[in-house]
Write a protein that holds these residues in place. Sequence first.
Motif, PDB file in Angstrom:
ATOM      1  N   ASP A   3       8.388 -58.182  -9.423  1.00 35.39           N
ATOM      2  CA  ASP A   3       9.533 -58.864  -8.809  1.00 35.39           C
ATOM      3  C   ASP A   3       9.371 -58.899  -7.296  1.00 35.39           C
ATOM      4  OD1 ASP A   3      10.653 -59.223 -11.302  1.00 35.39           O
ATOM      5  OD2 ASP A   3      11.768 -57.339 -11.203  1.00 35.39           O
ATOM      6  N   TYR A   4       8.994 -57.762  -6.706  1.00 36.18           N
ATOM      7  CA  TYR A   4       8.685 -57.702  -5.281  1.00 36.18           C
ATOM      8  C   TYR A   4       8.083 -56.341  -4.956  1.00 36.18           C
ATOM      9  CZ  TYR A   4      13.492 -55.866  -5.395  1.00 36.18           C
ATOM     10  OH  TYR A   4      14.634 -55.195  -5.723  1.00 36.18           O
ATOM     11  N   VAL A   5       7.635 -56.200  -3.709  1.00 36.50           N
ATOM     12  CA  VAL A   5       7.013 -54.964  -3.247  1.00 36.50           C
ATOM     13  C   VAL A   5       7.685 -54.522  -1.953  1.00 36.50           C
ATOM     14  CG1 VAL A   5       4.875 -53.849  -2.495  1.00 36.50           C
ATOM     15  CG2 VAL A   5       4.796 -55.625  -4.268  1.00 36.50           C
ATOM     16  N   VAL A   6       8.094 -53.257  -1.922  1.00 38.82           N
ATOM     17  CA  VAL A   6       8.599 -52.650  -0.682  1.00 38.82           C
ATOM     18  C   VAL A   6       7.399 -52.005   0.001  1.00 38.82           C
ATOM     19  CG1 VAL A   6      10.152 -50.951   0.321  1.00 38.82           C
ATOM     20  CG2 VAL A   6      10.845 -52.205  -1.733  1.00 38.82           C
ATOM     21  N   ARG A   7       7.129 -52.415   1.228  1.00 43.53           N
ATOM     22  CA  ARG A   7       5.936 -51.927   1.913  1.00 43.53           C
ATOM     23  C   ARG A   7       6.287 -50.964   3.052  1.00 43.53           C
ATOM     24  NH1 ARG A   7       1.778 -54.432  -0.283  1.00 43.53           N
ATOM     25  NH2 ARG A   7       2.025 -56.547  -1.157  1.00 43.53           N
ATOM     26  N   ASN A   8       5.334 -50.075   3.337  1.00 44.02           N
ATOM     27  CA  ASN A   8       5.426 -49.151   4.478  1.00 44.02           C
ATOM     28  C   ASN A   8       6.665 -48.264   4.399  1.00 44.02           C
ATOM     29  OD1 ASN A   8       3.054 -50.262   5.744  1.00 44.02           O
ATOM     30  ND2 ASN A   8       4.337 -52.018   6.346  1.00 44.02           N
ATOM     31  N   ALA A   9       6.828 -47.626   3.242  1.00 44.73           N
ATOM     32  CA  ALA A   9       7.969 -46.730   3.039  1.00 44.73           C
ATOM     33  C   ALA A   9       7.538 -45.277   3.245  1.00 44.73           C
ATOM     34  CB  ALA A   9       8.538 -46.906   1.639  1.00 44.73           C
ATOM     35  N   CYS A  10       8.417 -44.511   3.856  1.00 42.87           N
ATOM     36  CA  CYS A  10       8.202 -43.076   4.023  1.00 42.87           C
ATOM     37  C   CYS A  10       8.895 -42.364   2.863  1.00 42.87           C
ATOM     38  CB  CYS A  10       8.790 -42.620   5.355  1.00 42.87           C
ATOM     39  SG  CYS A  10       8.800 -40.821   5.606  1.00 42.87           S
ATOM     40  N   LEU A  11       8.143 -41.585   2.089  1.00 45.32           N
ATOM     41  CA  LEU A  11       8.710 -40.849   0.961  1.00 45.32           C
ATOM     42  C   LEU A  11       8.651 -39.353   1.226  1.00 45.32           C
ATOM     43  CD1 LEU A  11       7.264 -42.733  -2.156  1.00 45.32           C
ATOM     44  CD2 LEU A  11       9.386 -43.141  -0.918  1.00 45.32           C
ATOM     45  N   HIS A  12       9.681 -38.655   0.796  1.00 42.67           N
ATOM     46  CA  HIS A  12       9.760 -37.210   0.985  1.00 42.67           C
ATOM     47  C   HIS A  12       8.547 -36.522   0.359  1.00 42.67           C
ATOM     48  CE1 HIS A  12      11.394 -33.216   1.348  1.00 42.67           C
ATOM     49  NE2 HIS A  12      11.409 -33.046   0.037  1.00 42.67           N
ATOM     50  N   GLY A  13       7.891 -35.676   1.145  1.00 40.06           N
ATOM     51  CA  GLY A  13       6.743 -34.923   0.655  1.00 40.06           C
ATOM     52  C   GLY A  13       5.412 -35.627   0.804  1.00 40.06           C
ATOM     53  N   GLU A  14       5.428 -36.884   1.291  1.00 35.34           N
ATOM     54  CA  GLU A  14       4.190 -37.639   1.484  1.00 35.34           C
ATOM     55  C   GLU A  14       3.872 -37.759   2.978  1.00 35.34           C
ATOM     56  OE1 GLU A  14       2.235 -38.625  -0.844  1.00 35.34           O
ATOM     57  OE2 GLU A  14       3.507 -38.311  -2.615  1.00 35.34           O
ATOM     58  N   ASN A  15       2.598 -37.687   3.315  1.00 43.38           N
ATOM     59  CA  ASN A  15       2.194 -37.761   4.720  1.00 43.38           C
ATOM     60  C   ASN A  15       2.027 -39.194   5.213  1.00 43.38           C
ATOM     61  OD1 ASN A  15       2.071 -34.934   5.039  1.00 43.38           O
ATOM     62  ND2 ASN A  15       0.026 -34.886   4.107  1.00 43.38           N
ATOM     63  N   ASP A  16       1.642 -40.101   4.315  1.00 47.16           N
ATOM     64  CA  ASP A  16       1.355 -41.478   4.711  1.00 47.16           C
ATOM     65  C   ASP A  16       2.420 -42.431   4.170  1.00 47.16           C
ATOM     66  OD1 ASP A  16      -1.090 -40.702   5.948  1.00 47.16           O
ATOM     67  OD2 ASP A  16      -2.029 -40.634   3.942  1.00 47.16           O
ATOM     68  N   LEU A  17       2.518 -43.601   4.803  1.00 47.83           N
ATOM     69  CA  LEU A  17       3.436 -44.623   4.324  1.00 47.83           C
ATOM     70  C   LEU A  17       2.886 -45.242   3.043  1.00 47.83           C
ATOM     71  CD1 LEU A  17       4.400 -46.419   7.669  1.00 47.83           C
ATOM     72  CD2 LEU A  17       5.528 -44.507   6.521  1.00 47.83           C
TER      73      LEU A  17
END
Length: 406
Positions: A3-17
């Motif tokens: 349907d779509y893609v959310v890009r460059n998201a910061c997620l808890h516990g992850e170092n990279d987008l």
Amino acid sequence: MLDYVVRNACLHGENDLLDIAIQGGKIADIAASIASEAPSFDAGGNLLTGGFVESHLHLDKACILDRAKNESGTLQGAISAVAKAKSGFTEDDVYARGAKVIEKAITQGTNAIRTHVEIDPGIGLAGFRAIKRLKRDYAWAMDIEICVFPQEGLLNYPGTEELLREALDSGADLLGGCPYMDSDPVGQIARLFEMARDYDVDLDFHLDFDLDPTWRHLDEVARQTIAFGWQGRVMIGHVTKLSVLPKEQLANTTALMRQAGVGLTVLPSTDLFLTGRNCEHSVPRGVAPAHSMVHAGVCCTIATNNVLNPFTPFGDCSLSRMANLYANVSQLSTAEELEMCFAMVADSPAKLLGRSNEIVVGGAATFIALPASSRAQVVSEISRPVWGMKDGRVTFEHPAPILLRP
């Protein structure tokens, strides 16, 4: 097809987008870079989280300052003012005021609510019917759990039990209590456990709302919880007595709650406003120390309680603000402590309502974007979400402010 893609998201516990692929209201993939021609939008490095969950809110008596004043500022003053105003409540009136609060909560990043609804012969089921309509009409953005309870007593108010049972037969999700308002508090507690067993529903009590540590109903609730095998299905709210217990007594009470599987909801705004009114100096805070209980394994949440009424004559439905208020009052400041406060308005209440707040492949595409790089930062800066979605559909937008430089 996605349907779509959310890009460059910061997620808890992850170092990279990361990118998040969404399909059919679910998260189809999470990766560093997702190749797809599906429509996309840039999260811009904002923190994506499952959203806030309101574990204790009174929609039916919100926004009534124009018709109900608490002249004394006390708990009894608030109860009396609302009791008088309640005689004029109608189903449409409750619906309109509740809708106003729900819409505020949505734009503050809340996507699930447990709301307490007063049931008695005075108001009948008008408030309950209004909240049922709100639950249906706002399901596109908010999951609402309805807790019916006897604010003005149960055993001392004939006809109340029959109405509570009618509400449970008509779709109420769980049962609440308010023992300190009953002529027989222990009897109310016992009766509510019997009703909860009859309907196989959880319990959520308003409890021990004063600063006198010489008596309390917490022990009876814990005893009945174990006797009925209701461990993990009982919450108690306010419990301001906990704020004045010496360290050893608090530790013993925490052990009792953990043994009984009884959780705690703290309502800092209301508890600060109402308690200690008889003190001319050294006014006590009256806010239960949930953070110390979390470390001991007790399920604890922070919630709003009331909005713009005699119990709490302010409120913007922001749970990041409520978490910040709790942290401030409890003198918490480390990243770990602030992260715990965030969890008490997100992870813990989500679990309480039977939801998952994790952003994982296969999970619901239900989350909010916050202008922060960590959950601790959200609490320390009272971050307001810039957009949110539920089941893959964007439900609100609140763009970050733009400076108009000369």
